[in-house]
Design a protein around this motif. Structure first.
Motif, short mmCIF file in Angstrom:
data_model
loop_
_atom_site.label_atom_id
_atom_site.label_comp_id
_atom_site.label_asym_id
_atom_site.label_seq_id
_atom_site.Cartn_x
_atom_site.Cartn_y
_atom_site.Cartn_z
N ALA A 81 0.82 -1.20 0.00
CA ALA A 81 0.00 0.00 0.00
C ALA A 81 0.86 1.26 0.00
O ALA A 81 0.33 2.35 0.21
CB ALA A 81 -0.91 0.00 1.22
N ARG A 82 2.16 1.11 -0.24
CA ARG A 82 3.11 2.22 -0.18
C ARG A 82 3.06 2.93 1.17
O ARG A 82 3.17 4.15 1.27
CB ARG A 82 2.89 3.22 -1.32
CG ARG A 82 3.21 2.65 -2.69
CD ARG A 82 3.26 3.70 -3.77
NE ARG A 82 3.56 3.11 -5.07
CZ ARG A 82 4.79 2.85 -5.52
NH1 ARG A 82 5.82 3.14 -4.76
NH2 ARG A 82 4.95 2.31 -6.72
N LEU A 83 2.88 2.12 2.20
CA LEU A 83 2.97 2.59 3.58
C LEU A 83 4.24 1.99 4.14
O LEU A 83 4.31 0.81 4.46
CB LEU A 83 1.75 2.12 4.37
CG LEU A 83 1.63 2.58 5.82
CD1 LEU A 83 1.51 4.10 5.90
CD2 LEU A 83 0.42 1.91 6.48
N GLY A 227 -1.76 1.31 -3.40
CA GLY A 227 -0.32 1.21 -3.60
C GLY A 227 0.12 1.57 -5.00
O GLY A 227 1.18 2.16 -5.20
N GLU A 228 -0.70 1.24 -5.99
CA GLU A 228 -0.35 1.55 -7.37
C GLU A 228 -0.46 3.04 -7.67
O GLU A 228 0.42 3.63 -8.28
CB GLU A 228 -1.24 0.76 -8.33
CG GLU A 228 -0.98 -0.73 -8.35
CD GLU A 228 0.37 -1.07 -8.93
OE1 GLU A 228 0.88 -0.28 -9.77
OE2 GLU A 228 0.94 -2.11 -8.55
N ASN A 229 -1.56 3.65 -7.23
CA ASN A 229 -1.77 5.07 -7.50
C ASN A 229 -2.85 5.58 -6.55
O ASN A 229 -4.04 5.39 -6.79
CB ASN A 229 -2.18 5.30 -8.95
CG ASN A 229 -2.13 6.77 -9.34
OD1 ASN A 229 -2.54 7.64 -8.58
ND2 ASN A 229 -1.65 7.03 -10.55
N ALA A 230 -2.43 6.23 -5.48
CA ALA A 230 -3.38 6.68 -4.46
C ALA A 230 -4.35 7.72 -5.01
O ALA A 230 -5.54 7.71 -4.68
CB ALA A 230 -2.63 7.25 -3.26
N ALA A 231 -3.86 8.61 -5.89
CA ALA A 231 -4.73 9.65 -6.44
C ALA A 231 -5.81 9.04 -7.32
O ALA A 231 -6.99 9.43 -7.24
CB ALA A 231 -3.89 10.65 -7.24
N ALA A 232 -5.44 8.08 -8.16
CA ALA A 232 -6.42 7.42 -9.01
C ALA A 232 -7.41 6.61 -8.18
O ALA A 232 -8.61 6.56 -8.48
CB ALA A 232 -5.71 6.52 -10.02
N ILE A 238 -12.30 4.98 -3.79
CA ILE A 238 -11.71 4.16 -2.73
C ILE A 238 -11.28 5.08 -1.58
O ILE A 238 -10.57 6.06 -1.81
CB ILE A 238 -10.51 3.36 -3.26
CG1 ILE A 238 -10.97 2.35 -4.30
CG2 ILE A 238 -9.78 2.65 -2.12
CD1 ILE A 238 -9.84 1.58 -4.96
N PRO A 239 -11.70 4.79 -0.34
CA PRO A 239 -11.29 5.62 0.80
C PRO A 239 -9.82 5.37 1.13
O PRO A 239 -9.49 4.43 1.86
CB PRO A 239 -12.22 5.17 1.92
CG PRO A 239 -12.60 3.77 1.56
CD PRO A 239 -12.63 3.72 0.06
N VAL A 240 -8.94 6.18 0.61
CA VAL A 240 -7.50 5.94 0.71
C VAL A 240 -7.03 5.94 2.16
O VAL A 240 -6.33 5.02 2.61
CB VAL A 240 -6.72 7.00 -0.11
CG1 VAL A 240 -5.22 6.85 0.13
CG2 VAL A 240 -7.04 6.85 -1.59
N ASN A 241 -7.41 6.98 2.92
CA ASN A 241 -6.95 7.07 4.30
C ASN A 241 -7.45 5.90 5.15
O ASN A 241 -6.72 5.35 5.97
CB ASN A 241 -7.38 8.39 4.92
CG ASN A 241 -6.62 9.58 4.34
OD1 ASN A 241 -5.65 9.40 3.62
ND2 ASN A 241 -7.08 10.78 4.65
N ARG A 242 -8.71 5.52 4.93
CA ARG A 242 -9.26 4.40 5.69
C ARG A 242 -8.57 3.10 5.31
O ARG A 242 -8.30 2.25 6.17
CB ARG A 242 -10.77 4.30 5.43
CG ARG A 242 -11.49 3.33 6.36
CD ARG A 242 -12.94 3.19 5.97
NE ARG A 242 -13.59 4.50 5.87
CZ ARG A 242 -14.79 4.67 5.35
NH1 ARG A 242 -15.46 3.63 4.85
NH2 ARG A 242 -15.32 5.87 5.30
N THR A 243 -8.28 2.94 4.03
CA THR A 243 -7.57 1.73 3.59
C THR A 243 -6.18 1.67 4.19
O THR A 243 -5.74 0.61 4.67
CB THR A 243 -7.48 1.70 2.06
OG1 THR A 243 -8.80 1.71 1.50
CG2 THR A 243 -6.75 0.45 1.58
N MET A 244 -5.47 2.78 4.19
CA MET A 244 -4.13 2.80 4.75
C MET A 244 -4.16 2.54 6.26
O MET A 244 -3.28 1.86 6.79
CB MET A 244 -3.45 4.15 4.47
CG MET A 244 -3.20 4.41 2.99
SD MET A 244 -2.22 5.88 2.67
CE MET A 244 -0.62 5.32 3.19
#
Length: 357
Positions: A81-83, A227-232, A238-244
């Protein structure tokens, strides 16, 4: 010649790079062995015997691989997830502290209750360590590489305070170690008179579940998309912050479980030198596995074999056991170089008209 991206790396290339990297690292290790005056073939034979020469040696390798599977999974899932979780070492110690806090007498209940409680508390403590750094990233944009790395040192200082204060063994004559975990709180051994314990089974189950969740679940799809592209991914809803944050919880819990497995499965009590760097080595394990959960198991077994075999070779031939660290470092370097050539290739550029080829 110029460097250009590959359209789609072949599966054989993707799978072959980690294997080739490990083999090249072992071959390169022959150079310092030769400088040390050791017979190279004999050294590698002793290393092999140190892992596969007896049942005890093989189980010691499995024991060493157990925490590496947990920390490797923690790094692999977060990195997908690029975390960038560089704090598995501290999260391991958080899990270990929670395990002894609960299991050293706080709860005097049967094993069927105490063992799961210890595991849950250890995983929760490890998850809390990663959630703190991820919250700083999602809320304030703080670099998680810095926060997770620095948090390792804060946790180690806190650990030393706890071992000389609230967690100190009153029967330890002032030695900085925790009280022992109750017998019914220890993870059951897998073999009599061997140190390998059921934490290995838990680690293997976690790897299989992680592989399934990553490749066959909606959560895994969201993780990979972020992980591939958070902006896309955000644009797609997709809830990016919640996923991370969910990835952070799982990653930290796995690292915390590594601490639980070491303190409740192996030593029985906590000291400041519980981990010889399992959290950091887990990053190498994850990279060598190509961030694949199932590959993490294979990678952890390889790294554990190198460490255990190098110890045996050191005793038999008088060669420094630090050779194992060198092999691990070279494996990571080879993986990084191989990963570059998996994504890019050298292409020949045709000379322009009027130029000499």
């Amino acid at each position: 010649m110029r460097i250009e991206p590959r359209s789609a790396p072949s599966r054989a290339l993707t799978l072959g790079i980690p294997v080739l990297s490990a083999l090249i690292a072992l071959l390169l290790a022959a150079v310092p062995l030769a400088f040390a005056g050791a017979n190279i073939s004999t050294a590698y034979v002793e290393m092999f015997r140190g892992v596969f020469g007896s049942t005890f040696a093989f189980t010691e390798m499995l024991t060493r691989a157990t925490p590496l599977i947990f920390t490797g999974l923690a790094a692999a899932l977060a990195f997908r997830a690029r975390l960038w979780n560089i704090g598995a070492e501290g999260q391991l110690y958080l899990g270990a502290m929670a395990a002894v806090a609960v299991g050293a007498g706080f709860l005097d209940v049967p094993a069927i209750v105490l063992v799961p409680t210890i595991i849950l508390c250890g995983c929760a403590a490890g998850a809390a360590g990663m959630v703190a750094s991820t919250a700083l990233k999602t809320r304030f944009g703080a670099d998680e590489v810095v926060t997770t790395l620095l948090l390792n040192f804060i946790i180690l200082i806190f650990l030393q305070y706890m071992l000389e204060g609230p967690l100190q063994d009153p029967m330890g004559l002032g030695w900085p170690q925790s009280a022992p975990i109750l017998d019914q709180g220890m993870l059951p051994p897998l073999m009599e008179r061997m140190r390998v314990h059921s934490g290995l089974i838990i680690a293997l189950v976690c790897a299989v579940v992680a592989q399934f969740m990553l490749t066959r679940s909606v959560w895994g799809f969201k993780l990979r998309a972020v992980g591939e592209n958070a902006a896309a991914a955000r644009h797609a809803g997709i809830p990016v912050n919640r996923t991370m944050m969910s990835v952070a919880i799982v990653s930290g819990a796995l690292a915390g479980m590594a601490g639980v497995s070491e303190v409740a499965g192996l030593k029985g009590y906590l000291t400041a030198d519980l981990s010889p760097g399992f959290g950091y080595t887990g990053i190498v394990v994850a990279m060598l596995a190509g961030l694949s959960p199932v590959g993490v198991v294979i990678s952890a077994l390889f790294i554990a074999s190198v460490f255990v075999g190098a110890d045996s070779m050191s005793r038999a031939m008088g060669v420094s056991s630090y050779l194992a660290d060198l092999v691990v470092a070279m494996s990571l370097l080879c993986v990084l170089i191989g990963g570059f050539f998996a994504r890019f290739r050298l292409a020949r550029v045709a000379p322009a008209k009027g130029e000499v080829a």
